[in-house]
Enzyme design. Structure first.
Site, PDB file in Angstrom:
ATOM      1  N   LYS A  54       0.842  -1.202   0.000  1.00 44.23           N
ATOM      2  CA  LYS A  54       0.000   0.000   0.000  1.00 44.23           C
ATOM      3  C   LYS A  54       0.873   1.247   0.000  1.00 44.23           C
ATOM      4  O   LYS A  54       0.624   2.211  -0.737  1.00 44.23           O
ATOM      5  CB  LYS A  54      -0.931  -0.013   1.227  1.00 44.23           C
ATOM      6  CG  LYS A  54      -2.041  -1.044   1.097  1.00 44.23           C
ATOM      7  CD  LYS A  54      -2.734  -1.355   2.410  1.00 44.23           C
ATOM      8  CE  LYS A  54      -3.683  -2.540   2.215  1.00 44.23           C
ATOM      9  NZ  LYS A  54      -4.271  -3.060   3.450  1.00 44.23           N
ATOM     10  N   GLN A  98      -4.221  -1.636   9.692  1.00 41.76           N
ATOM     11  CA  GLN A  98      -4.118  -2.976   9.105  1.00 41.76           C
ATOM     12  C   GLN A  98      -4.677  -4.027  10.066  1.00 41.76           C
ATOM     13  O   GLN A  98      -4.267  -4.083  11.228  1.00 41.76           O
ATOM     14  CB  GLN A  98      -2.650  -3.273   8.752  1.00 41.76           C
ATOM     15  CG  GLN A  98      -2.450  -4.567   8.008  1.00 41.76           C
ATOM     16  CD  GLN A  98      -3.126  -4.586   6.628  1.00 41.76           C
ATOM     17  OE1 GLN A  98      -3.011  -3.646   5.858  1.00 41.76           O
ATOM     18  NE2 GLN A  98      -3.848  -5.645   6.330  1.00 41.76           N
ATOM     19  N   ASP A 121     -11.114   2.482   4.128  1.00 38.91           N
ATOM     20  CA  ASP A 121     -11.439   1.056   4.012  1.00 38.91           C
ATOM     21  C   ASP A 121     -12.961   0.858   3.999  1.00 38.91           C
ATOM     22  O   ASP A 121     -13.444  -0.222   3.683  1.00 38.91           O
ATOM     23  CB  ASP A 121     -10.871   0.289   5.227  1.00 38.91           C
ATOM     24  CG  ASP A 121      -9.707  -0.610   4.845  1.00 38.91           C
ATOM     25  OD1 ASP A 121      -9.537  -0.880   3.642  1.00 38.91           O
ATOM     26  OD2 ASP A 121      -8.975  -1.035   5.753  1.00 38.91           O
TER      27      ASP A 121
END
Ligand code: NAP
Length: 295
Positions: A54, A98, A121
Site C-alpha cells: 500500500k 491494518q 477502508d
C-alpha cells in the site's frame, strides 16, 4: 467456449495511471496532496507485506504517505489516541489500520474511532450504513474493485442475475449491497449464498454473474456454472510452496474447468487482488477532494 480473462493487473494499472494524472492536477491546480497513513501493529508477515504494498503504491502515485509501525503490545488506549492524532491531521485524508489486530485490542472500537470522512477502508458503521441506503462516500476496496472490473469489462449489470457466494462484512455483503442499488453499474437481482444455503449449485447455476468469496479452494466447479456466465473469483488460498519458497495460490473457483464454460473469468493471482490496493488509493484521493470541498 474458452472464457476471456478479466485481468485485474491491467485494469488496476489503467486506473492507477488515471489516478496519477488526477493527483498531479490536484497538486498543480489546488495544492492538494492526498495523504494516507497505514498503521501496523506488530510484525505479522502477511500484514507487513500488505502494508508495504500500500505504501509503495501511494508513493508511486504521488501521495503523501506515512507508515506508522507500533509494537504488538501497544495498549488499546494508546492506539485510540494515535488514531485520534491522525483524525486531526489535515495532511492525512485516509487512515488505514491494518487488520487483524492483536487479541487484546478490540478491533471494532478502533474502527469506530476513525473519522468516517477518513475511513478509506469503508468499514465504519456510518459508511456501511451509507452504502446500504445508496449514498456511499466510500466503497470497501475489494467489492469496489470487483464492480470496477465488471464495468470496465463491459459487463451489463442492470437486470442481471448476480449470485454471490459468501456473506462476509468485507466482501460478500458489501458487493451484494452495491450491485443491488438502483444505480449505474448496478441494478442487478442479487442472491447471497453462505453455508446455510440449502442447494448452492441450484443458485450458482442461475447466475449471469457469479462472484465467489468463500475462502475455500476450488469450491465452485464447472457443473455449478451456467454456460456463458461471468465469473469473478475473489478467493485467495495458499495451497503450497514452490521450491523457491513462494506461495502457490489458487482461487475459490476451479479455474481450468470453469474457464471452458464461462464467457469471462478472473484468474488467481492477477484478478481481483491487484484491484484492492488501487481502490484504496482512489478512496484516499476522493477523501482529499471531499476535504477541500471539491467533490
Ligand atoms: P470469510 O470471512 O471467511 O467469509 C467466507 C464466506 O463464505 C462466509 O460467509 C461463509 O459462509 C461462506 N462460505 C464458505 N464456504 C462456503 C460454502 N462451501 N458454501 C457456501 N458459502 C460458503 O472470507 P472473506 O474475508 O469474505 O474472504 C473470502 C475469500 O476472499 C478468501 O479467500 C480471502 O482470502 C479472499 N479475499 C481476497 C481479497 C483480495 O483482495 N483479492 C480481499 C478479501 C478477501 P458463513 O457465513 O455461513 O460462514
Amino acid at each position: 467456449m474458452t472464457a476471456k480473462l478479466i485481468r485485474g493487473t491491467e485494469i488496476a494499472k489503467a486506473i492507477q495511471q488515471e489516478l496519477k494524472e488526477e493527483v498531479k492536477a490536484l497538486k498543480d491546480k489546488h495544492n492538494i496532496i492526498p495523504g494516507l497513513v497505514t498503521i501496523l501493529v506488530g510484525e505479522n508477515p502477511a500484514s507487513v507485506s500488505y502494508v508495504t504494498g500500500k505504501q509503495k503504491t501511494a508513493k508511486e502515485l504521488g501521495f503523501f504517505s506515512i507508515q506508522d509501525n507500533q509494537p504488538a503490545d501497544i495498549s488499546q488506549a494508546q492506539l485510540l489516541t494515535l488514531v485520534d492524532k491522525y483524525n486531526k491531521d489535515p495532511q492525512i485524508h485516509g487512515i488505514l489500520v491494518q487488520l487483524p489486530l492483536p487479541k487484546h485490542i478490540d478491533e471494532n472500537q478502533v474502527l469506530l474511532a476513525i473519522n468516517p470522512d477518513k475511513d478509506v477502508d469503508a468499514f465504519h458503521p456510518i459508511n456501511v450504513g451509507k452504502l446500504m441506503i445508496g449514498e456511499a462516500s466510500f466503497y470497501p476496496c475489494t467489492p469496489y474493485g470487483v464492480q470496477q472490473m465488471l464495468i470496465r469489462s463491459g459487463v451489463e449489470m442492470s437486470g442481471a442475475e448476480v449470485v454471490v457466494v459468501g456473506r462476509s462484512n468485507i466482501v460478500g455483503k458489501p458487493i451484494s449491497m452495491m450491485l443491488v442499488q438502483k444505480q449505474k453499474g448496478a441494478n442487478a437481482t442479487v442472491t447471497m449464498c453462505h453455508t446455510g444455503t440449502k442447494d448452492l449449485a441450484e443458485h450458482t447455476r442461475r447466475a449471469d454473474i457469479l462472484i465467489v468469496a468463500a475462502g475455500r479452494p476450488k469450491a465452485v466447479t464447472a457443473d455449478m456454472v451456467k454456460d456463458g456466465a461471468v465469473v469473478i473469483d475473489v478467493g485467495v488460498n495458499r495451497i503450497g510452496m514452490t521450491a523457491e519458497g513462494k506461495a502457490i495460490l489458487c482461487g475459490d473457483v476451479d479455474f481450468e474447468a470453469v474457464k471452458e464454460k464461462a464467457s469471462m473469468i478472473t484468474p488467481v493471482p492477477g484478478g481481483v487482488g491487484p484491484m484492492t490496493i488501487t481502490m484504496l488509493m482512489l478512496n484516499t484521493a476522493n477523501a482529499a477532494k471531499a476535504a477541500s470541498g471539491l467533490k
